[in-house]
Design a protein around this motif. Structure first.
Motif, mmCIF file in Angstrom:
data_model
loop_
_atom_site.group_PDB
_atom_site.id
_atom_site.type_symbol
_atom_site.label_atom_id
_atom_site.label_comp_id
_atom_site.label_asym_id
_atom_site.label_seq_id
_atom_site.Cartn_x
_atom_site.Cartn_y
_atom_site.Cartn_z
ATOM 1 N N LEU A 120 25.672 40.076 46.915
ATOM 2 C CA LEU A 120 27.124 40.053 46.746
ATOM 3 C C LEU A 120 27.503 40.382 45.308
ATOM 4 N N ALA A 121 26.812 39.787 44.344
ATOM 5 C CA ALA A 121 27.086 40.075 42.933
ATOM 6 C C ALA A 121 26.841 41.551 42.643
ATOM 7 N N GLN A 122 25.752 42.118 43.183
ATOM 8 C CA GLN A 122 25.451 43.532 42.956
ATOM 9 C C GLN A 122 26.503 44.425 43.591
ATOM 10 N N ALA A 123 26.974 44.068 44.778
ATOM 11 C CA ALA A 123 28.031 44.846 45.434
ATOM 12 C C ALA A 123 29.295 44.858 44.580
ATOM 13 N N LEU A 124 29.658 43.715 44.031
ATOM 14 C CA LEU A 124 30.839 43.646 43.168
ATOM 15 C C LEU A 124 30.649 44.519 41.930
ATOM 16 N N LEU A 125 29.454 44.473 41.336
ATOM 17 C CA LEU A 125 29.181 45.293 40.155
ATOM 18 C C LEU A 125 29.216 46.782 40.484
ATOM 19 N N ASN A 126 28.844 47.124 41.714
ATOM 20 C CA ASN A 126 28.836 48.529 42.132
ATOM 21 C C ASN A 126 30.203 49.006 42.603
ATOM 22 N N GLY A 127 31.191 48.113 42.595
ATOM 23 C CA GLY A 127 32.545 48.488 43.004
ATOM 24 C C GLY A 127 32.724 48.608 44.499
ATOM 25 N N LYS A 128 31.804 48.049 45.262
ATOM 26 C CA LYS A 128 31.902 48.112 46.724
ATOM 27 C C LYS A 128 32.797 46.999 47.237
ATOM 28 N N GLU A 129 33.317 47.195 48.442
ATOM 29 C CA GLU A 129 34.096 46.150 49.098
ATOM 30 C C GLU A 129 33.162 44.993 49.417
ATOM 31 N N ALA A 130 33.535 43.805 49.010
ATOM 32 C CA ALA A 130 32.703 42.634 49.262
ATOM 33 C C ALA A 130 33.611 41.439 49.509
ATOM 34 N N GLU A 131 33.238 40.618 50.466
ATOM 35 C CA GLU A 131 34.019 39.443 50.813
ATOM 36 C C GLU A 131 33.472 38.228 50.073
ATOM 37 N N VAL A 132 34.282 37.670 49.177
ATOM 38 C CA VAL A 132 33.918 36.457 48.452
ATOM 39 C C VAL A 132 34.581 35.300 49.205
ATOM 40 N N PRO A 133 33.772 34.456 49.868
ATOM 41 C CA PRO A 133 34.340 33.400 50.723
ATOM 42 C C PRO A 133 35.372 32.507 50.034
ATOM 43 N N GLU A 134 35.175 32.197 48.769
ATOM 44 C CA GLU A 134 36.093 31.293 48.062
ATOM 45 C C GLU A 134 37.478 31.920 47.852
ATOM 46 N N LEU A 135 37.581 33.226 48.021
ATOM 47 C CA LEU A 135 38.866 33.909 47.821
ATOM 48 C C LEU A 135 39.581 34.219 49.130
ATOM 49 N N ALA A 136 38.952 33.937 50.248
ATOM 50 C CA ALA A 136 39.483 34.337 51.551
ATOM 51 C C ALA A 136 40.848 33.738 51.866
ATOM 52 N N ARG A 137 41.115 32.535 51.408
ATOM 53 C CA ARG A 137 42.375 31.847 51.757
ATOM 54 C C ARG A 137 43.533 32.183 50.825
ATOM 55 N N LEU A 138 43.290 32.949 49.788
ATOM 56 C CA LEU A 138 44.344 33.269 48.823
ATOM 57 C C LEU A 138 45.197 34.421 49.328
#
Length: 98
Positions: free
Chosen positions: A36-54
């Protein structure tokens, strides 16, 4: 609970300016795994569970802050690794997560 080492780094040179050792309590804001961290660094779409409800605007803001923090940590890690290599550090062969 944890025993921690906190390094204060110079913003320009990334030289260690101060070190603190002590007992700490870890309160993680995000539970990231390597992929997940690598996907974020690569600019890919990634679902971060802690942000889902915002709401979308707040989620985008938090995701940008998280990505910038990961980029900064990656920059520091690469700098410190290069410094160790220049100092003659032994590099053991290992699997690199991508």
């Amino acid at each position: 609970y944890a025993m921690s080492v906190l390094w204060e780094l110079d913003a320009q040179s990334l030289a260690v300016t101060e070190v603190w050792f002590g007992r700490t309590l870890i309160r993680s804001s995000y539970q990231l795994h390597y992929e997940l961290a690598q996907a974020l660094l690569n600019g890919k779409e990634a679902e971060v569970p802690e942000l889902a409800r915002l709401d979308p605007e707040e989620r985008d803001t938090k995701l940008t802050e998280l990505t910038e923090a990961l980029e900064k940590l990656t920059h520091i890690a690469r700098h410190l690794r290069a410094q160790r290599d220049r100092g003659g550090a032994l590099e053991l062969e290992g699997v690199e997560v991508e």
